[in-house]
Write a protein that holds these residues in place. Sequence first.
Motif, short mmCIF file in Angstrom:
data_model
loop_
_atom_site.label_atom_id
_atom_site.label_comp_id
_atom_site.label_asym_id
_atom_site.label_seq_id
_atom_site.Cartn_x
_atom_site.Cartn_y
_atom_site.Cartn_z
N THR A 1 0.86 -1.27 -0.18
CA THR A 1 -0.09 0.14 0.04
C THR A 1 0.73 1.27 -0.10
O THR A 1 0.52 2.17 -0.73
CB THR A 1 -0.99 -0.01 1.05
N THR A 2 2.05 1.15 0.81
CA THR A 2 2.78 2.28 0.90
C THR A 2 3.39 2.62 -0.46
O THR A 2 3.64 3.77 -1.08
CB THR A 2 3.84 2.04 1.89
N ARG B 1 2.21 1.70 -3.58
CA ARG B 1 1.18 2.24 -4.40
C ARG B 1 0.83 3.77 -4.16
O ARG B 1 0.85 4.61 -4.99
CB ARG B 1 -0.13 1.57 -4.20
N THR B 2 1.07 4.20 -2.64
CA THR B 2 0.81 5.62 -2.48
C THR B 2 1.87 6.39 -3.22
O THR B 2 1.49 7.42 -3.48
CB THR B 2 0.48 5.71 -0.91
N ARG C 1 1.79 6.59 -6.82
CA ARG C 1 0.54 7.52 -7.20
C ARG C 1 0.94 9.18 -6.73
O ARG C 1 0.45 9.87 -7.90
CB ARG C 1 -0.75 7.29 -6.39
N ARG C 2 1.63 9.55 -5.82
CA ARG C 2 2.04 10.68 -5.43
C ARG C 2 3.12 11.16 -6.65
O ARG C 2 2.96 12.20 -6.99
CB ARG C 2 2.75 10.70 -4.03
#
Length: 187
Positions: free
Chosen positions: A85-86, A88-89, A92-93
């Motif tokens: 999840t980190t 992917r975040t 995305r950022r």
Amino acid sequence: MALDETTEELARAAAQGDHRSLGELLRRIEPDVLRHCARLLPYHQDAEEACQDTLLAVARNIGRFEGRARFSTWLHIVTANCARTTYRTLKRRGAEQTSEELPDMRADPHRVSVIAGSRLDLLDAMEALEADKPDLAQALVLRDICQLDYSEVAEQLGIPLGTAKSRIHQARKYVQAALGDAYKWSS
């Protein structure tokens, strides 16, 4: 992440609502969680962020730990999910920021570090697998990232051993096709 019996006992007590046990549990597992996150994320700061997210997830969700399997198995899954999840975040950022907004502060790991580039390529391939075939991704994460043995994967997913092996094999083929022949599974 092999945890000792004291840690397993702390987890069971924390799951029953013992706040003192939860604090001690989080303190004990933090170094192992950070090491596990660092295996998945190439930058130390990213691994630290994933570690903190994992510890927060454990604190928030310890009541869901039922004690049917070992806490270490449950923790592996939470840690791998938080690290992914980190990633992917962060991805995305990075996509949201234009090159004008940020000067080129970090080198491109795909060009600079074979190890980091391979991990990022693997995380990209895992993300595609998860979107396309989530049941295969789950089995692969448990086996090759969390390093559970096949019987533990089958038990955790509630499926027969043969099905677990088949899913892992199919997932490896999918990821290898995405990464090319240069990437081989070591397990």
